[in-house]
Design a protein around this motif. Structure first.
Motif, PDB file in Angstrom:
ATOM      1  N   LEU A 105      42.314  40.431  48.906  1.00  0.00           N
ATOM      2  CA  LEU A 105      41.887  41.845  48.471  1.00  0.00           C
ATOM      3  C   LEU A 105      40.997  42.158  47.770  1.00  0.00           C
ATOM      4  O   LEU A 105      40.617  43.364  47.413  1.00  0.00           O
ATOM      5  N   SER A 106      40.221  41.202  47.232  1.00  0.00           N
ATOM      6  CA  SER A 106      39.154  41.515  46.269  1.00  0.00           C
ATOM      7  C   SER A 106      37.932  40.731  46.767  1.00  0.00           C
ATOM      8  O   SER A 106      37.716  39.580  47.202  1.00  0.00           O
ATOM      9  N   GLY A 107      36.660  41.414  46.328  1.00  0.00           N
ATOM     10  CA  GLY A 107      35.433  40.955  46.862  1.00  0.00           C
ATOM     11  C   GLY A 107      34.809  40.481  45.246  1.00  0.00           C
ATOM     12  O   GLY A 107      33.601  40.424  45.421  1.00  0.00           O
ATOM     13  N   GLY A 108      35.503  40.524  44.566  1.00  0.00           N
ATOM     14  CA  GLY A 108      34.775  40.053  43.138  1.00  0.00           C
ATOM     15  C   GLY A 108      34.815  40.888  42.075  1.00  0.00           C
ATOM     16  O   GLY A 108      34.022  40.988  41.043  1.00  0.00           O
ATOM     17  N   ASP A 109      35.623  42.131  42.053  1.00  0.00           N
ATOM     18  CA  ASP A 109      35.639  43.115  41.261  1.00  0.00           C
ATOM     19  C   ASP A 109      36.416  42.724  39.970  1.00  0.00           C
ATOM     20  O   ASP A 109      37.390  42.135  40.181  1.00  0.00           O
ATOM     21  N   PRO A 110      35.841  42.548  38.522  1.00  0.00           N
ATOM     22  CA  PRO A 110      36.422  41.891  37.549  1.00  0.00           C
ATOM     23  C   PRO A 110      37.822  42.606  37.210  1.00  0.00           C
ATOM     24  O   PRO A 110      38.713  41.869  36.988  1.00  0.00           O
ATOM     25  N   GLN A 111      38.107  43.746  37.337  1.00  0.00           N
ATOM     26  CA  GLN A 111      39.219  44.487  36.954  1.00  0.00           C
ATOM     27  C   GLN A 111      40.243  43.974  37.873  1.00  0.00           C
ATOM     28  O   GLN A 111      41.465  43.379  37.498  1.00  0.00           O
ATOM     29  N   LEU A 112      40.049  44.130  39.184  1.00  0.00           N
ATOM     30  CA  LEU A 112      41.171  43.728  40.246  1.00  0.00           C
ATOM     31  C   LEU A 112      41.199  42.379  40.238  1.00  0.00           C
ATOM     32  O   LEU A 112      42.462  41.680  40.085  1.00  0.00           O
ATOM     33  N   ASP A 113      40.379  41.452  39.917  1.00  0.00           N
ATOM     34  CA  ASP A 113      40.799  39.929  40.033  1.00  0.00           C
ATOM     35  C   ASP A 113      41.561  39.549  38.665  1.00  0.00           C
ATOM     36  O   ASP A 113      42.659  38.904  38.856  1.00  0.00           O
TER      37      ASP A 113
ATOM     38  N   GLN B 168      43.840  41.507  37.460  1.00  0.00           N
ATOM     39  CA  GLN B 168      45.250  41.917  37.862  1.00  0.00           C
ATOM     40  C   GLN B 168      45.765  40.971  39.045  1.00  0.00           C
ATOM     41  O   GLN B 168      47.068  40.552  38.974  1.00  0.00           O
ATOM     42  N   LEU B 169      45.083  40.590  39.750  1.00  0.00           N
ATOM     43  CA  LEU B 169      45.402  39.505  40.768  1.00  0.00           C
ATOM     44  C   LEU B 169      45.759  38.003  40.153  1.00  0.00           C
ATOM     45  O   LEU B 169      46.870  37.324  40.728  1.00  0.00           O
TER      46      LEU B 169
ATOM     47  N   VAL C 188      58.473  43.947  40.114  1.00  0.00           N
ATOM     48  CA  VAL C 188      57.327  44.204  39.851  1.00  0.00           C
ATOM     49  C   VAL C 188      56.708  45.857  40.117  1.00  0.00           C
ATOM     50  O   VAL C 188      56.951  46.449  41.313  1.00  0.00           O
ATOM     51  N   LEU C 189      55.970  46.212  39.282  1.00  0.00           N
ATOM     52  CA  LEU C 189      55.656  48.141  39.326  1.00  0.00           C
ATOM     53  C   LEU C 189      54.323  47.904  39.625  1.00  0.00           C
ATOM     54  O   LEU C 189      53.564  47.425  38.692  1.00  0.00           O
ATOM     55  N   VAL C 190      53.925  48.440  40.689  1.00  0.00           N
ATOM     56  CA  VAL C 190      52.419  48.460  41.101  1.00  0.00           C
ATOM     57  C   VAL C 190      51.957  49.987  40.712  1.00  0.00           C
ATOM     58  O   VAL C 190      52.598  51.047  41.350  1.00  0.00           O
ATOM     59  N   GLN C 191      51.016  50.265  39.815  1.00  0.00           N
ATOM     60  CA  GLN C 191      50.531  51.807  39.615  1.00  0.00           C
ATOM     61  C   GLN C 191      49.099  51.806  39.809  1.00  0.00           C
ATOM     62  O   GLN C 191      48.199  50.742  39.839  1.00  0.00           O
TER      63      GLN C 191
ATOM     64  N   LEU D  90      46.089  48.858  39.850  1.00  0.00           N
ATOM     65  CA  LEU D  90      45.067  48.732  40.689  1.00  0.00           C
ATOM     66  C   LEU D  90      44.003  49.746  40.485  1.00  0.00           C
ATOM     67  O   LEU D  90      44.307  50.831  40.127  1.00  0.00           O
ATOM     68  N   PRO D  91      42.764  49.344  40.182  1.00  0.00           N
ATOM     69  CA  PRO D  91      41.711  50.114  39.616  1.00  0.00           C
ATOM     70  C   PRO D  91      41.236  50.956  40.898  1.00  0.00           C
ATOM     71  O   PRO D  91      41.403  50.905  42.085  1.00  0.00           O
ATOM     72  N   PRO D  92      40.809  52.249  40.539  1.00  0.00           N
ATOM     73  CA  PRO D  92      40.084  53.311  41.636  1.00  0.00           C
ATOM     74  C   PRO D  92      39.010  52.728  42.013  1.00  0.00           C
ATOM     75  O   PRO D  92      38.232  52.085  41.564  1.00  0.00           O
ATOM     76  N   LEU D  93      38.878  53.410  43.264  1.00  0.00           N
ATOM     77  CA  LEU D  93      37.463  52.709  44.083  1.00  0.00           C
ATOM     78  C   LEU D  93      36.427  52.879  43.135  1.00  0.00           C
ATOM     79  O   LEU D  93      35.367  52.166  43.184  1.00  0.00           O
ATOM     80  N   ARG D  94      36.012  54.167  42.533  1.00  0.00           N
ATOM     81  CA  ARG D  94      35.080  54.666  42.031  1.00  0.00           C
ATOM     82  C   ARG D  94      34.626  53.680  40.803  1.00  0.00           C
ATOM     83  O   ARG D  94      33.480  53.387  40.266  1.00  0.00           O
ATOM     84  N   GLU D  95      35.599  52.634  40.307  1.00  0.00           N
ATOM     85  CA  GLU D  95      35.542  51.788  39.288  1.00  0.00           C
ATOM     86  C   GLU D  95      35.052  50.405  39.844  1.00  0.00           C
ATOM     87  O   GLU D  95      35.049  49.569  39.017  1.00  0.00           O
TER      88      GLU D  95
END
Length: 616
Positions: free
Chosen positions: A321-329, A331-332, A345-348, A490-495
């Motif tokens: 699901l991630s290409g190396g984004d620090p925020q998403l990584d 969370q993963l 689990v609650l996903v926001q 999950l971070p927004p795409l702009r971030e």
């Protein structure tokens, strides 16, 4: 034992005896088949007169084999689905077997499962040569070559009705990982009837191997090379992965064959293959090999920044699901720790940020969830129907209930995952009933007196801040506590820092981006997140005409929204004006000279602010 089986056994025995006596293979059959028959007798100790039923592994052992190949299975799945759609109308099934010959994935006709299971064309079947004799999977493993074992080619007379074509799959290090097999219970007698099937299997196997290399080497530089300028991006011949020091870390089988003069190609410096410094080679669209005799069209895939080491190995399905984004990584990694737990689990995240994609990946990665994944959009189902949809009902329990009982979606998720999307929009009365399901692990259908036990894991998602919904009296606080046993944001795409990786994943090699188009995509704020990005790229693919997406192929929202609109340079404006004046404002002539359609030219005029002169 029928007559054809007895005749086959006699033929096998005679062929083996002749080959053993004469020390040559039987000229009446395929050399590969005859060599396999000899191995079956001399090395595996198999008796051609002893018929054996199909061997299917029990669920526990099968699970171990599947888990060991989980990452490859995940990468291969889209290719397997596409291949099965091509072969299913002709009655074929598809198997993916591991290096031990165990079928770890299976696609076949559900209406023929009894016959397929009896024949061993089923999940968990063992097809090694040592157990099953000459067979496509086992012989492909033994020879490391693609092979068709057609009807009487099989060693065991039990299998002579079958036709099977198998192709081995190799990883970037040259190790055999799996076998792709296409089989059928019946087929025409001529062996040539299977030629097209073998070609389909080989083509898809090559695509899976390439996808596997790109996945495993996403943190390396990868060169895509082809001698054909039209195909170097879409269907590259050779893939070569290099580390930051310019040394070869992996290659696809075609590249390994190309470099066969180097017995151990791994570790070779890039300069041993192509002249020039690495910094120049990785940005050059055309390359010549070190001998100067071969020219390649090249494209470089940049490495994805690796996830920092934290002691947690991401599940392949979550890592995808991630290409190396620090925020998403981050969370993963948190989600990976939750896979074995029983917590809900609650996903926001904002609308379109990929909450359902995450939920599906989490379900697939969790060893606890053996049952189905059932998704419910709480905002899309009318409140009057939501109770019946979730909890089910007995016959005649309410007006319009019908004469048959209906199982609700909660029970449909038994043993698996119930994904409640937009849970923040669930009516309060439904929240009360859901709370009982979570607290008591039981559900009572409408009209029923006795509750029924359920074993489910609930993943819920909302773009609303649920704490604020609680403060506004729109959401039960006790339900929130139950749902958020753990929380993933999950971070927004702009971030996100991996937008270029996301773009390439969505384009999937169907087109390239001009620098200006890429800049527009990177700079846009994406209020619709991943969903909007996907729609924008689909639109651009429909608009582009040369295999390259230009700025004016993008949707207008990306080009006209300040301050993210890339400014058109005065040079571009003046150059187009000169072109139009040269052809006396003839739009068709200008479009032909520019190599674009009239509609594309009109869009370009509009975006550069050029007005056509009024006709006299």
């Amino acid at each position: 034992m029928n007559l054809s089986q007895r005749e086959h056994i006699a033929n096998v025995v005679a062929s083996v005896e002749q080959a053993t006596t004469a020390q040559v293979l039987n000229p009446q059959g395929s050399d590969a088949v005859q060599a396999s028959w000899l191995r079956c007798v001399n090395h595996h100790g198999l008796d051609p007169s002893r018929l054996q039923e199909a061997r299917i592994l029990p669920a526990g052992q099968l699970r171990e084999h599947r888990q060991q190949l989980e990452e490859l299975r995940f990468v291969a799945q889209p290719g397997l689905d596409k291949l099965y759609q091509q072969i299913a109308p002709a009655g074929y099934i598809l198997l993916l077997a591991d290096a031990q010959g165990v079928a770890v994935d299976y696609l076949g006709d559900v209406n023929a499962e009894i016959s397929l299971r009896r024949a061993g064309l089923f999940l968990g079947a063992q097809w090694s040569e040592a157990l099953s004799g000459t067979c496509a999977v086992g012989t492909a493993l033994a020879t490391r070559q693609a092979i068709t074992i057609h009807q009487t080619d099989h060693f065991d007379a039990t299998h002579i009705p079958l036709t099977c074509s198998a192709v081995p799959l190799f990883d970037s290090q040259g190790d055999l990982q799996a076998v792709l097999d296409i089989s059928a219970l019946t087929s025409p007698q001529p062996r040539t009837s299977q030629h097209l099937v073998m070609q389909l299997a080989q083509q898809q196997a090559q695509k899976i191997e390439n996808a596997w290399l790109l996945h495993r080497h996403r943190h390396d530089w990868v060169l895509k090379l082809s001698r054909n300028p039209a195909w170097h991006d879409i269907e590259p011949e050779f893939l070569l992965a290099f580390d930051a020091h310019g040394r070869l870390t992996g290659l696809n089988p075609a590249a390994r064959h190309w470099l066969k003069a180097h017995p151990q190609p791994l570790g070779l410096p890039l300069s041993a293959l192509f002249p020039g410094p690495m910094e120049q080679l990785l940005y050059t669209p055309q390359l010549e090999d070190i001998s100067g005799q071969q020219r390649f069209y090249a494209q470089t895939i940049h490495p994805v920044r690796p996830t920092p080491a934290t002691g947690v190995t991401l599940s392949p399905k979550l890592a995808a699901l991630s290409g190396g984004d620090p925020q998403l990584d981050q969370q993963l990694r948190r989600a990976t720790r939750l896979l074995d737990s029983s917590l809900h689990v609650l996903v926001q995240g904002e609308t379109g940020s990929g909450k359902e994609y995450f939920a599906r990946a989490f379900h697939q990665a969790s060893p606890r969830c053996k049952g189905p994944f059932v998704a419910v959009n709480c905002a899309a189902i009318p409140a009057s129907l939501l109770e019946s949809e979730l909890f089910g009902h007995l016959p005649g329990s309410f007006s319009g209930a019908g004469s048959k009982a209906r199982r609700g979606l909660i029970q449909a998720a038994e043993g698996g995952t119930l994904f409640l999307d937009e849970i923040g929009d669930m009516p309060l009365e439904m929240q009360t009933r859901l709370l009982r399901v979570l607290s008591e692990q039981e559900v009572t259908p409408i009209g029923a007196r006795q509750p029924q036990k359920v074993d489910i894991r609930v993943l819920s998602a909302s773009h609303h801040p649920l704490a604020q919904r609680v403060a506004d009296g729109l959401f039960r606080e006790d339900l929130l506590y139950r749902l958020q046993g753990a929380c993933v944001h999950l971070p927004p795409l702009r971030e996100r820092k991996d937008i270029n990786w996301l773009i390439e994943q969505m384009l999937a090699g169907r087109a390239q981006l001009s620098d200006r188009a890429r800049q527009a995509l990177v700079n846009y704020r994406w209020p619709g997140n991943l969903r909007e990005l996907n729609h924008a790229l689909q639109y651009a693919l429909a608009m582009c005409e040369s295999g390259v997406i230009e700025w004016d192929d993008l949707p207008d929202t990306l080009c006209f929204v300040a301050p993210f609109q890339p400014p058109a340079s005065d040079d571009q404006h003046e150059a187009l004006l000169r072109q139009l004046r040269t052809v006396h404002w003839n739009i068709s002539a200008a479009a032909r000279q520019l190599g674009i359609s009239r509609m594309t030219l009109y869009r370009r005029l509009q975006r550069l602010g050029i007005q056509l002169p009024e006709r006299q």
